[in-house]
Design a protein around this motif. Sequence first.
Motif, mmCIF file in Angstrom:
data_model
loop_
_atom_site.group_PDB
_atom_site.id
_atom_site.type_symbol
_atom_site.label_atom_id
_atom_site.label_comp_id
_atom_site.label_asym_id
_atom_site.label_seq_id
_atom_site.Cartn_x
_atom_site.Cartn_y
_atom_site.Cartn_z
ATOM 1 N N VAL A 91 31.215 -18.545 9.276
ATOM 2 C CA VAL A 91 31.248 -18.333 7.834
ATOM 3 C C VAL A 91 30.067 -19.131 7.300
ATOM 4 C CG1 VAL A 91 32.592 -18.565 5.714
ATOM 5 C CG2 VAL A 91 33.757 -18.121 7.897
ATOM 6 N N THR A 92 28.921 -18.475 7.290
ATOM 7 C CA THR A 92 27.655 -19.172 7.033
ATOM 8 C C THR A 92 26.805 -18.378 6.041
ATOM 9 O OG1 THR A 92 26.762 -18.131 9.040
ATOM 10 C CG2 THR A 92 27.565 -20.392 9.237
ATOM 11 N N MET A 93 25.640 -18.906 5.785
ATOM 12 C CA MET A 93 24.722 -18.332 4.792
ATOM 13 C C MET A 93 23.488 -17.852 5.535
ATOM 14 S SD MET A 93 24.376 -17.979 1.455
ATOM 15 C CE MET A 93 23.023 -17.254 0.536
ATOM 16 N N ASP A 94 23.397 -16.555 5.797
ATOM 17 C CA ASP A 94 22.328 -16.036 6.645
ATOM 18 C C ASP A 94 21.395 -15.075 5.923
ATOM 19 O OD1 ASP A 94 23.024 -17.389 9.151
ATOM 20 O OD2 ASP A 94 24.870 -16.251 8.984
ATOM 21 N N THR A 95 21.422 -15.109 4.601
ATOM 22 C CA THR A 95 20.449 -14.382 3.790
ATOM 23 C C THR A 95 19.952 -15.334 2.710
ATOM 24 O OG1 THR A 95 22.050 -13.600 2.134
ATOM 25 C CG2 THR A 95 21.757 -12.240 4.112
ATOM 26 N N PHE A 96 18.935 -14.934 1.983
ATOM 27 C CA PHE A 96 18.533 -15.730 0.832
ATOM 28 C C PHE A 96 19.604 -15.620 -0.239
ATOM 29 C CE2 PHE A 96 14.172 -14.887 2.558
ATOM 30 C CZ PHE A 96 13.870 -16.214 2.853
ATOM 31 N N ASP A 152 35.918 -28.847 2.391
ATOM 32 C CA ASP A 152 37.023 -28.587 1.462
ATOM 33 C C ASP A 152 37.538 -27.160 1.612
ATOM 34 O OD1 ASP A 152 38.749 -29.161 -0.811
ATOM 35 O OD2 ASP A 152 37.404 -27.866 -1.967
ATOM 36 N N LEU A 153 36.637 -26.191 1.823
ATOM 37 C CA LEU A 153 37.070 -24.808 2.031
ATOM 38 C C LEU A 153 37.958 -24.705 3.264
ATOM 39 C CD1 LEU A 153 33.788 -22.761 1.386
ATOM 40 C CD2 LEU A 153 35.598 -23.357 -0.243
ATOM 41 N N THR A 182 34.048 -18.599 0.744
ATOM 42 C CA THR A 182 35.228 -18.969 -0.025
ATOM 43 C C THR A 182 36.383 -19.267 0.914
ATOM 44 O OG1 THR A 182 36.072 -16.703 -0.169
ATOM 45 C CG2 THR A 182 34.497 -17.413 -1.885
ATOM 46 N N VAL A 183 37.448 -19.802 0.355
ATOM 47 C CA VAL A 183 38.663 -20.044 1.147
ATOM 48 C C VAL A 183 39.142 -18.733 1.768
ATOM 49 C CG1 VAL A 183 41.084 -20.734 1.017
ATOM 50 C CG2 VAL A 183 39.342 -22.034 -0.238
ATOM 51 N N GLU A 184 39.082 -17.686 1.008
ATOM 52 C CA GLU A 184 39.526 -16.380 1.513
ATOM 53 C C GLU A 184 38.702 -15.922 2.704
ATOM 54 O OE1 GLU A 184 41.163 -17.307 -2.154
ATOM 55 O OE2 GLU A 184 38.995 -17.097 -1.722
#
Length: 657
Positions: A625-630, A557-558, A646-648
């Motif tokens: 655009v990922t999650m690479d920390t806790f 969706d983003l 986020t979209v931004e």
Amino acid sequence: MNKIDQKTVYTIKALCADMIQKANSGHPGLPLGAAGFTHVLWSQVLNHSAKHPEWINRDRFILSAGHGSSMLYSLLHLYGYGLTMDDLKQFRQLGSLTPGHPEYGHTVGVDATTGPLGQGLGMAVGMAMGQAHLATVFNKPGYDLFDHYVYALAGDGCMMEGISSEALSLAGTLKLEKLIILYDSNNISIEGNTNITFTENVSDRVKAFGFETLTVEDGDNLDEVLAALEKAKTIKGKPKFIEIKTTIGKDSPNEGSESTHGAPLGADNIKALKEKLGLPQEEFYVPEDVYDYLASTQKRVDDLYDAWTSMQDKYFEEYPEMKIVWEQYFNPDFARIFKDNPLFWANKHHNIATRAASGETMNLIKNFAPNFIGGSADLGPSNKTVLNGEGEFSADNYGGRNIHFGVREQAMAAVGNGLMLYGGLKAYVATFFVFSDYVKPMARLSSLMKLPLTYVFTHDSIGVGEDGPTHEPVEQLTMLRAMPNMYVFRPCDEFETKAGWYVAMSSKETPTSLILSRQDLPKMVGSNRGALRGGYIIDDCMSKPDIIIIASGSEVDLAVKAKEQLKDSNLNIRIVSMPCQELFREQSEEYKESILPSCVENRIVVEAGSRLSWGEFVGLKGKYVTMDTFGASGKPADLFKEFHLTVEDVIKAIKEF
């Protein structure tokens, strides 16, 4: 017991020692200590048939202490399961039918892949639950189609592992009277006497779980062993646990020593062993009268098998409607049932959490698949895995299809494997995605055994929110994706969730992990059955793309919203939804090129998880655009903003090209 029984035990011991010595690798301690009571079980008690190894009502034998595999292979050879003497001579060699630990589906007669200690006990509990459930479904007065036993052989190491306590506690709660555990109690582990780490009274612990416990003081006393086994079968209303006291490496010069656990005995010690047992020094020696004797013991089982098949024929004559039910359990074609089923594929919601969409899908599946059974590790309402109106599997109702596993993720997954190994059942298990860390060793065995067990993992990202980083999965997607033969399916909306369940239900040899959101996700306009191919174009451009954005789950969706905000930028942006990398890899090169043309190097991956599993798709010039920390504790919306999901943030990555 008579002289031929003792001769058979000695032959098994010598055969195991020779196998391990030739391979220069293996574990002689357990076979030398346990050969006696295992021989009694196989020859006098166990209902097993080399002629009919897939007989559904055979007794199951799970060698939870899988390092004792040479003993199991010796028995399979001696009973005619197709293992030749040459196979025994190839013990632990590449490509042999006698690998270092027993492997289900690789060697006929092996009921479960074992080796990681304790997991065999969990699978045995699952098999006993499968037996109890199918007995409730099919047995009728005078027709006990399912009335066999499940035996598991465990050692001190199995009993130390935490999974064993989880599994045995559950078995006691469920009063699984067809489960019999044989505990090879020799007080030795690799580092020495178990007194240095393990001083509890194991039988008392297991008795507290709800088992009837028996003790055999001398595992070499074959009459005492037989008496205990026969008594165990008379005890009703609870599972049984027989502690059998043995000596590791029995009859070798180093008997009783930890040195016999995991190393060949050596030529001199094998010579001394055979001298003590009164056997010739010939390697891989089996007297003909031993072969003949063990073949004669199978007349008992041949008669039982013939009587059972005759009973089954009469059963279907008297209850012809049950033949249809039997086919639904043992020969279902889920791909055909769901492929063009309009009820299955119907989209009802514009906004729904994929865990909730999964729950609705499961409650449709159960109406078409009566053998669909499973449960959650005390998280059913959160995982949305309750099958409405199908009852609870319990000691009072083995016919229930909702299993309460309690907070026992490890045992839950092992039990799921056991249910699938048993046959006739399509099982699922569930927990929060972050707790897949507890589940992973058992999921690995699912993949190794090619069991299409379904894992339902919900609360898939920092969308968990206030529970904080302990409950927010980051690296778990990468962990599961690194596992061979595992479909990891993270859907973006209700339709893709149904696609994930279609994959799970139709898979024949690959387990599926469904990775589902806690939060509501919008219906994606472009979602379609391309999801069944693992990756597809969910939002395309009019001409050759300048940029390809690849996303999964809530982040699709983003990506779509970022493209919408850049509609006046003259950029040609393609959005690819990739819910399952493994399925995408299985597609033809032509298809993969049509989705991700190699000439387009400007690629962005968007996912609320580690970047580590995306390199082959995004390429060297790609962006993440990922999650690479806790994560952290807070409102989900604040967390997605804090961690740049986020979209931004997607637009920023696009503009960097």
